[in-house]
Design an enzyme around this catalytic site. Structure first.
Site, PDB file in Angstrom:
ATOM      1  N   THR A   1      -6.907   2.680  -4.315  1.00 12.81           N
ATOM      2  CA  THR A   1      -6.457   3.673  -5.296  1.00 12.81           C
ATOM      3  C   THR A   1      -5.524   3.018  -6.311  1.00 12.81           C
ATOM      4  OG1 THR A   1      -6.572   5.295  -3.517  1.00 12.81           O
ATOM      5  CG2 THR A   1      -5.383   5.951  -5.500  1.00 12.81           C
TER       6      THR A   1
ATOM      7  N   CYS B   1      -4.653  -1.679  -1.617  1.00  8.12           N
ATOM      8  CA  CYS B   1      -4.912  -0.258  -1.784  1.00  8.12           C
ATOM      9  C   CYS B   1      -5.950  -0.101  -2.890  1.00  8.12           C
ATOM     10  CB  CYS B   1      -3.601   0.427  -2.184  1.00  8.12           C
ATOM     11  SG  CYS B   1      -3.790   2.165  -2.612  1.00  8.12           S
TER      12      CYS B   1
ATOM     13  N   GLU C   1      -1.928   8.187   8.804  1.00  3.51           N
ATOM     14  CA  GLU C   1      -0.463   8.128   8.867  1.00  3.51           C
ATOM     15  C   GLU C   1       0.088   8.875  10.090  1.00  3.51           C
ATOM     16  OE1 GLU C   1       1.644   6.418   6.790  1.00  3.51           O
ATOM     17  OE2 GLU C   1      -0.145   5.614   5.788  1.00  3.51           O
TER      18      GLU C   1
ATOM     19  N   ASP D   1       0.874  -1.177   0.000  1.00  5.55           N
ATOM     20  CA  ASP D   1       0.000   0.000   0.000  1.00  5.55           C
ATOM     21  C   ASP D   1       0.911   1.227   0.000  1.00  5.55           C
ATOM     22  OD1 ASP D   1      -2.282   1.650   0.243  1.00  5.55           O
ATOM     23  OD2 ASP D   1      -2.199   1.605   2.429  1.00  5.55           O
ATOM     24  N   SER D   2       0.287   2.402  -0.079  1.00  2.51           N
ATOM     25  CA  SER D   2       1.079   3.630  -0.005  1.00  2.51           C
ATOM     26  C   SER D   2       1.663   3.815   1.400  1.00  2.51           C
ATOM     27  CB  SER D   2       0.197   4.830  -0.342  1.00  2.51           C
ATOM     28  OG  SER D   2      -0.900   4.879   0.558  1.00  2.51           O
TER      29      SER D   2
ATOM     30  N   THR E   1      -8.198   1.541   2.178  1.00  2.00           N
ATOM     31  CA  THR E   1      -7.810   0.626   3.250  1.00  2.00           C
ATOM     32  C   THR E   1      -7.395   1.370   4.525  1.00  2.00           C
ATOM     33  OG1 THR E   1      -5.614   0.466   2.205  1.00  2.00           O
ATOM     34  CG2 THR E   1      -7.179  -1.295   1.739  1.00  2.00           C
TER      35      THR E   1
HETATM   36  N1  DGL Z   1      -4.846   3.071   1.234  1.00  2.00           N
HETATM   37  C1  DGL Z   1      -5.067   3.544  -0.077  1.00  2.00           C
HETATM   38  C2  DGL Z   1      -6.421   3.148  -0.635  1.00  2.00           C
HETATM   39  O1  DGL Z   1      -6.945   2.123  -0.271  1.00  2.00           O
HETATM   40  C3  DGL Z   1      -4.666   4.925  -0.488  1.00  2.00           C
HETATM   41  C4  DGL Z   1      -4.375   5.986   0.480  1.00  2.00           C
HETATM   42  C5  DGL Z   1      -3.551   7.083  -0.180  1.00  2.00           C
HETATM   43  O2  DGL Z   1      -2.350   6.879  -0.296  1.00  2.00           O
HETATM   44  O3  DGL Z   1      -4.121   8.091  -0.602  1.00  2.00           O
HETATM   45  O4  DGL Z   1      -6.955   3.806  -1.490  1.00  2.00           O
END
Ligand code: DGL
Length: 261
Positions: free
Chosen positions: A71, A69, A148, A6-7, A181
């Site tokens: 996104t 993730c 975060e 994930d990010s 997520t």
């Molecule tokens: N956790 C990620 C998602 O499910 C993205 C959060 C982000 O980096 O903007 O979309």
């Protein structure tokens, strides 16, 4: 070995579900913290990151990859599958289908990042699975970044969450899809606002079930966890107990490491 990424911290909610479902699997979690948030980036940027990280996880020996993730999944999972045609890849998409199936009021909402809310893939999901349901899609800029910081219940955020949810509830929405997520970790803030008037829909367990189906020999390791991050790996490790995931820490066999990419 199963690679999950994930990010940042959000995918830990998916990792936890996978670790519960596959206690013997060796897991690698990679947080692309040098490039977060993904939610305000364009598809080309996200695709480049996903391919870079995917390559790295495959080089590490991962036989299954989980894009934890929403996104990254909506922007890049198709490109990723094209790049690795023989690799089992599990994506995470907003739970529009289960929400539409469970809704009694026939009104659901999807909360997600800006990038996910404007994606064609989300529009397709809604057309396919929620044709006869009224769907409100809401971007929640800054929510992933809030997770975060690990300062989840500050009064200004509780107020902001209330501003998003109150009109949805007043309009009869009875299923609220957590389409990012990171938002799973906001449940302690969101649940008291929702106060049983709606269900918060999270697909982490469904993703874990899909991993169980695809894992094959990758399900059978020593139950070890490796944590990697493209920036501040020590913060990733330190977040585990704060997010209620201290039990995952006991699967770590070495401290979280930096991955340069
Ligand atoms: N956790 C990620 C998602 O499910 C993205 C959060 C982000 O980096 O903007 O979309």
């Amino acid at each position: 070995m199963i690679g999950v990424f994930d990010s940042g911290l959000g995918g830990l909610s998916v990792l936890a579900a996978i670790a519960r479902a596959l206690p013997r699997a060796d897991l690698v979690y990679l947080a692309d913290t040098a490039h977060l948030p993904y939610g305000d980036k364009d598809d080309t940027y996200i695709r480049r990151r996903v391919l870079t990280i995917g390559n790295h996880l495959v080089d590490q020996g991962c036989g299954v990859i989980v894009v934890a993730c929403n996104t990254a999944t909506v922007a890049a999972v198709a490109a990723f599958r094209e790049a690795f045609p023989n690799l089992p890849v599990v994506g995470v998409e907003p739970g529009v289908k289960p929400a539409a199936a469970m809704s009694r009021s026939r009104r659901i909402a999807v909360l997600a990042t800006e990038s996910t809310t404007r994606s064609e893939r989300l529009a397709d999901l809604i057309r396919q699975h929620a044709g006869n349901v009224e769907v409100t899609v809401e971007a929640c800029p800054g929510w992933a970044t809030r997770v975060e910081t690990l300062c989840l219940d500050e009064p200004d955020f509780v107020e902001e969450a209330r501003r998003h949810l109150t009109p949805l509830l007043a309009g009869g929405v009875d299923q609220i899809v957590l389409g990012c997520t990171h938002y799973s970790f906001l449940c302690p803030v969101l649940e008291p606002i929702v106060a049983k008037r709606a269900t918060l829909v999270d697909v982490a367990d469904a993703v874990a079930r899909q991993c169980v189906r695809l894992a094959g020999a990758d399900a059978l390791g020593q139950g070890r966890l490796t944590l990697l991050a493209t920036a501040n790996p020590e913060r990733l490790q330190a977040a585990l107990p704060v997010l209620g995931l201290h039990w995952l820490g006991s699967r770590l066999h070495s401290p979280a490491r930096l991955m340069v990419a």
